[in-house]
Design a protein around this motif. Sequence first.
Motif, PDB file in Angstrom:
ATOM      1  N   ARG A 111       0.833  -1.208   0.000  1.00 21.41           N
ATOM      2  CA  ARG A 111       0.000   0.000   0.000  1.00 21.41           C
ATOM      3  C   ARG A 111       0.866   1.255   0.000  1.00 21.41           C
ATOM      4  O   ARG A 111       0.591   2.214  -0.732  1.00 21.41           O
ATOM      5  CB  ARG A 111      -0.916  -0.013   1.221  1.00 21.41           C
ATOM      6  CG  ARG A 111      -1.912   1.105   1.260  1.00 21.41           C
ATOM      7  CD  ARG A 111      -2.886   0.893   2.426  1.00 21.41           C
ATOM      8  NE  ARG A 111      -3.921   1.889   2.424  1.00 21.41           N
ATOM      9  CZ  ARG A 111      -3.809   3.094   2.994  1.00 21.41           C
ATOM     10  NH1 ARG A 111      -2.720   3.416   3.635  1.00 21.41           N
ATOM     11  NH2 ARG A 111      -4.797   3.960   2.924  1.00 21.41           N
ATOM     12  N   ALA A 112       1.920   1.257   0.814  1.00 19.26           N
ATOM     13  CA  ALA A 112       2.821   2.412   0.866  1.00 19.26           C
ATOM     14  C   ALA A 112       3.512   2.618  -0.474  1.00 19.26           C
ATOM     15  O   ALA A 112       3.633   3.749  -0.953  1.00 19.26           O
ATOM     16  CB  ALA A 112       3.844   2.222   1.970  1.00 19.26           C
ATOM     17  N   ALA A 113       3.944   1.533  -1.109  1.00 18.17           N
ATOM     18  CA  ALA A 113       4.607   1.646  -2.419  1.00 18.17           C
ATOM     19  C   ALA A 113       3.634   2.149  -3.474  1.00 18.17           C
ATOM     20  O   ALA A 113       3.993   2.979  -4.317  1.00 18.17           O
ATOM     21  CB  ALA A 113       5.178   0.282  -2.814  1.00 18.17           C
ATOM     22  N   PHE A 114       2.402   1.680  -3.426  1.00 20.17           N
ATOM     23  CA  PHE A 114       1.402   2.119  -4.398  1.00 20.17           C
ATOM     24  C   PHE A 114       1.092   3.603  -4.227  1.00 20.17           C
ATOM     25  O   PHE A 114       1.038   4.365  -5.193  1.00 20.17           O
ATOM     26  CB  PHE A 114       0.132   1.291  -4.244  1.00 20.17           C
ATOM     27  CG  PHE A 114      -1.000   1.754  -5.122  1.00 20.17           C
ATOM     28  CD1 PHE A 114      -0.978   1.521  -6.483  1.00 20.17           C
ATOM     29  CD2 PHE A 114      -2.081   2.432  -4.581  1.00 20.17           C
ATOM     30  CE1 PHE A 114      -2.010   1.948  -7.285  1.00 20.17           C
ATOM     31  CE2 PHE A 114      -3.121   2.861  -5.381  1.00 20.17           C
ATOM     32  CZ  PHE A 114      -3.079   2.614  -6.740  1.00 20.17           C
ATOM     33  N   LEU A 115       0.883   4.038  -2.974  1.00 18.22           N
ATOM     34  CA  LEU A 115       0.567   5.442  -2.737  1.00 18.22           C
ATOM     35  C   LEU A 115       1.747   6.350  -3.050  1.00 18.22           C
ATOM     36  O   LEU A 115       1.561   7.495  -3.458  1.00 18.22           O
ATOM     37  CB  LEU A 115       0.107   5.642  -1.293  1.00 18.22           C
ATOM     38  CG  LEU A 115      -1.272   5.053  -0.972  1.00 18.22           C
ATOM     39  CD1 LEU A 115      -1.583   5.224   0.507  1.00 18.22           C
ATOM     40  CD2 LEU A 115      -2.351   5.694  -1.819  1.00 18.22           C
ATOM     41  N   ALA A 116       2.986   5.841  -2.874  1.00 14.72           N
ATOM     42  CA  ALA A 116       4.154   6.640  -3.233  1.00 14.72           C
ATOM     43  C   ALA A 116       4.228   6.856  -4.737  1.00 14.72           C
ATOM     44  O   ALA A 116       4.681   7.912  -5.194  1.00 14.72           O
ATOM     45  CB  ALA A 116       5.419   5.952  -2.725  1.00 14.72           C
ATOM     46  N   SER A 117       3.760   5.876  -5.497  1.00 12.45           N
ATOM     47  CA  SER A 117       3.790   6.015  -6.956  1.00 12.45           C
ATOM     48  C   SER A 117       2.620   6.842  -7.473  1.00 12.45           C
ATOM     49  O   SER A 117       2.661   7.337  -8.604  1.00 12.45           O
ATOM     50  CB  SER A 117       3.781   4.642  -7.623  1.00 12.45           C
ATOM     51  OG  SER A 117       2.541   3.999  -7.402  1.00 12.45           O
ATOM     52  N   ARG A 118       1.577   7.026  -6.678  1.00 11.60           N
ATOM     53  CA  ARG A 118       0.399   7.787  -7.092  1.00 11.60           C
ATOM     54  C   ARG A 118       0.215   8.977  -6.164  1.00 11.60           C
ATOM     55  O   ARG A 118      -0.490   8.910  -5.171  1.00 11.60           O
ATOM     56  CB  ARG A 118      -0.847   6.901  -7.033  1.00 11.60           C
ATOM     57  CG  ARG A 118      -0.881   5.748  -8.012  1.00 11.60           C
ATOM     58  CD  ARG A 118      -1.115   6.213  -9.441  1.00 11.60           C
ATOM     59  NE  ARG A 118      -2.280   7.064  -9.595  1.00 11.60           N
ATOM     60  CZ  ARG A 118      -3.491   6.638  -9.906  1.00 11.60           C
ATOM     61  NH1 ARG A 118      -3.705   5.369 -10.141  1.00 11.60           N
ATOM     62  NH2 ARG A 118      -4.483   7.468 -10.028  1.00 11.60           N
ATOM     63  N   GLN A 119       0.846  10.085  -6.490  1.00  9.68           N
ATOM     64  CA  GLN A 119       0.781  11.281  -5.645  1.00  9.68           C
ATOM     65  C   GLN A 119      -0.623  11.883  -5.618  1.00  9.68           C
ATOM     66  O   GLN A 119      -0.972  12.572  -4.674  1.00  9.68           O
ATOM     67  CB  GLN A 119       1.781  12.315  -6.151  1.00  9.68           C
ATOM     68  CG  GLN A 119       3.241  11.892  -5.961  1.00  9.68           C
ATOM     69  CD  GLN A 119       3.596  11.683  -4.508  1.00  9.68           C
ATOM     70  OE1 GLN A 119       3.159  12.420  -3.647  1.00  9.68           O
ATOM     71  NE2 GLN A 119       4.377  10.649  -4.240  1.00  9.68           N
ATOM     72  N   ASP A 120      -1.428  11.634  -6.661  1.00 11.23           N
ATOM     73  CA  ASP A 120      -2.770  12.195  -6.695  1.00 11.23           C
ATOM     74  C   ASP A 120      -3.725  11.512  -5.710  1.00 11.23           C
ATOM     75  O   ASP A 120      -4.782  12.043  -5.390  1.00 11.23           O
ATOM     76  CB  ASP A 120      -3.351  12.114  -8.095  1.00 11.23           C
ATOM     77  CG  ASP A 120      -3.369  10.681  -8.626  1.00 11.23           C
ATOM     78  OD1 ASP A 120      -2.443   9.920  -8.306  1.00 11.23           O
ATOM     79  OD2 ASP A 120      -4.312  10.344  -9.359  1.00 11.23           O
ATOM     80  N   LEU A 121      -3.332  10.343  -5.167  1.00 19.42           N
ATOM     81  CA  LEU A 121      -4.200   9.632  -4.231  1.00 19.42           C
ATOM     82  C   LEU A 121      -3.824   9.868  -2.773  1.00 19.42           C
ATOM     83  O   LEU A 121      -4.553   9.426  -1.893  1.00 19.42           O
ATOM     84  CB  LEU A 121      -4.144   8.127  -4.515  1.00 19.42           C
ATOM     85  CG  LEU A 121      -4.656   7.692  -5.893  1.00 19.42           C
ATOM     86  CD1 LEU A 121      -4.510   6.192  -6.034  1.00 19.42           C
ATOM     87  CD2 LEU A 121      -6.099   8.097  -6.078  1.00 19.42           C
ATOM     88  N   VAL A 122      -2.720  10.551  -2.511  1.00 18.95           N
ATOM     89  CA  VAL A 122      -2.278  10.767  -1.141  1.00 18.95           C
ATOM     90  C   VAL A 122      -3.247  11.722  -0.463  1.00 18.95           C
ATOM     91  O   VAL A 122      -3.609  12.768  -0.998  1.00 18.95           O
ATOM     92  CB  VAL A 122      -0.832  11.336  -1.114  1.00 18.95           C
ATOM     93  CG1 VAL A 122      -0.406  11.634   0.288  1.00 18.95           C
ATOM     94  CG2 VAL A 122       0.121  10.366  -1.772  1.00 18.95           C
ATOM     95  N   SER A 123      -3.728  11.352   0.726  1.00 17.46           N
ATOM     96  CA  SER A 123      -4.665  12.204   1.451  1.00 17.46           C
ATOM     97  C   SER A 123      -3.958  13.447   1.957  1.00 17.46           C
ATOM     98  O   SER A 123      -2.779  13.428   2.287  1.00 17.46           O
ATOM     99  CB  SER A 123      -5.303  11.436   2.598  1.00 17.46           C
ATOM    100  OG  SER A 123      -4.297  11.021   3.489  1.00 17.46           O
ATOM    101  N   LYS A 124      -4.696  14.537   2.037  1.00 13.56           N
ATOM    102  CA  LYS A 124      -4.101  15.818   2.436  1.00 13.56           C
ATOM    103  C   LYS A 124      -4.117  15.990   3.924  1.00 13.56           C
ATOM    104  O   LYS A 124      -4.896  15.529   4.646  1.00 13.56           O
ATOM    105  CB  LYS A 124      -4.855  16.965   1.773  1.00 13.56           C
ATOM    106  CG  LYS A 124      -4.705  16.910   0.273  1.00 13.56           C
ATOM    107  CD  LYS A 124      -5.505  18.008  -0.374  1.00 13.56           C
ATOM    108  CE  LYS A 124      -5.388  17.909  -1.888  1.00 13.56           C
ATOM    109  NZ  LYS A 124      -6.186  18.848  -2.574  1.00 13.56           N
TER     110      LYS A 124
END
Length: 55
Positions: free
Chosen positions: A42-55
Amino acid sequence: MKPPIKRLADLKPASAPAKAYARPTPKVARRKSAKVMTEAERAAFLASRQDLVSK
């Protein structure tokens, strides 16, 4: 004088009730369950998708 209103139940004969627990169809039986990601995945996926990181 108006004719009586016809109801849907009057037009179609009552059908037999469906069985409560019918065997699953082959399409339902083939479905795969969803893959659950580990925390590292999950961490690797979210690191590759900056548009999905929660603010």
